[in-house]
Design an enzyme around this catalytic site. Sequence first.
Site, PDB file in Angstrom:
ATOM      1  N   LYS A 161       0.843  -1.200   0.000  1.00  0.00           N
ATOM      2  CA  LYS A 161       0.000   0.000   0.000  1.00  0.00           C
ATOM      3  C   LYS A 161       0.877   1.249   0.000  1.00  0.00           C
ATOM      4  O   LYS A 161       1.818   1.357   0.795  1.00  0.00           O
ATOM      5  CB  LYS A 161      -0.922  -0.020   1.221  1.00  0.00           C
ATOM      6  N   SER A 233      -9.782   2.111   2.257  1.00  0.00           N
ATOM      7  CA  SER A 233      -8.801   2.816   1.440  1.00  0.00           C
ATOM      8  C   SER A 233      -7.724   1.899   0.850  1.00  0.00           C
ATOM      9  O   SER A 233      -6.965   2.328  -0.022  1.00  0.00           O
ATOM     10  CB  SER A 233      -8.103   3.902   2.287  1.00  0.00           C
ATOM     11  N   SER A 257     -10.721   0.067   6.425  1.00  0.00           N
ATOM     12  CA  SER A 257      -9.938   0.162   5.191  1.00  0.00           C
ATOM     13  C   SER A 257      -9.326  -1.146   4.725  1.00  0.00           C
ATOM     14  O   SER A 257      -8.770  -1.206   3.626  1.00  0.00           O
ATOM     15  CB  SER A 257      -8.840   1.219   5.348  1.00  0.00           C
TER      16      SER A 257
END
Length: 539
Positions: A161, A233, A257
């Site tokens: 990420k 996210s 997320s």
Amino acid sequence: MNPADIAAAEAIMGIEYTEAERALMLDNLEDQIRRARIRRGVDLGDAPPASTFDPRLPGFAMPHGRGALRLPPVTAPLPQGDTDIAFAPVTHLAHWIRTGALTSARLVEIYLDRIAVLDPKLNAFATVTPDIARAEAAAMDALTLQGISLGPLHGVPYGLKDLFDTRGIVTGWGGEPYADRVPDTDAAIVGKLRRAGAVLLGKTSLGALAYGDLWYGGRTRNPWNTSEGASGSSAGSASATAAGLCAFAIGTETLGSIVSPSERCGTTGLRPTFGRVSRAGAMPLAWSLDKVGPICRTVGDTGLVLSVLNGPDLSDRGSIAAPFHWDATASLDGLRIGYIPDAFARAATDADRAALETAKSLGLETIEVSLPALPYESLLDVLFAEAAAAFEDLTLSGRDDTLTWQDAPAWPNAFRKARFLSAVDHVQLDRLRYRTMQAMDELMTGIDVLIGPWRGADMLIASNFTGHPCLHLRNGFSDQPTRSPGALGGGTPLPTGGPPHRVPHGISLWGNLFDEGPMLSVGRALESAFDVHTIRPEI
């Protein structure tokens, strides 16, 4: 400043004073404003808060004196087709590399080819690092030929990420103001994964500043329906893993997320206990809430990756030393699974209720539990305040206007409004959080695992604020029209219309603090019973 200014502020704060009280406050308020302005003039850099969150209540005893991971042996032969190899579990890939049936170099090329063809449709990678991946794979293959293995992820390619620092590689946090940000050092988990032999394919996309699935590169797409977003996210981590663009990926969760994109993309996401995995070198959104965890295609893979990520780190003030223990070969005998009847009545779908019946069929002792009625949603203001503090300079400098937002409410607005809740209210919220910790402790007493719909906002919020671990896995499919991104806090996304698409549906499990093993064991048994985790999206 005059009494009318104070009266106007009262309306924003939701309180009311008398005229006499306002007159007395004038001098004191001027001093308070002066002190605040002086403090804002100090660059705090990357300093975390002095106060840290600890999920352990008084009397907590850390489970398991020693960490241990035991997975069943891999007997499956190497598939002939590249696609079958790409979608194979991490446990299988690692076994084939270790035994010489597969090279890390070949596996990297398989994934790089898939990224080249499919990522333009998914937008799951913010940055691809082919040169690094090839060099790391070659180094791992050289060690394999010498009979050396660095660990259970030796030679296995992954996506990271793009809020974790990577030395010399853009780490843009999904937001325009940081799109050219190149760190000088690696995040703690990057070094840990490298030492375990994992191979970095690139940086996966995230919604701007860890909100949703829209970032400066566009919207990250759901492989099962590329007309809709992947949710966020950890959008790119879930989308890339679901589409077979990497063996696994790393995500983070502050409030949904990992769980939300895993639900949308059909991946298996593990949010570990708060404090188990170091966040050093990661973008801070909320110091008392941020957690790091794996996004995979099987339950076993999440446990394997977590065993590598686990460990204390003095550079993360929220880090807690805890053994990670999971014996995936052990029987489920004696495990107790709880459920909240009201959650299966209010927020549940037929697929959720079917998952509960499947759990009951495993032969576990099933226990009805309840979560006390507390204003859990009020705790969101803690997140907004911490995030506003983390990005104070962005707000006060006006650079937040450079962010591209299509989803409301957006972070910049949340950062701004956070300044209008008093410090007194935040102390009271902290006390409410402690009450929530007590409530979750009482709920989990007497059970090993809790099962429920992820959409139940009370559990999503409560468990994130108490730091309890969560495992989300696919349990079936449903026909859905294209959906909107959804709301912060797990709100159900609204359909935007169009023909229905066959998309995944998942169920959540929660475990006791620092005791993810039972949750993983039940998840693995459910995964086998559901028997849908190997179905692939047709992009």
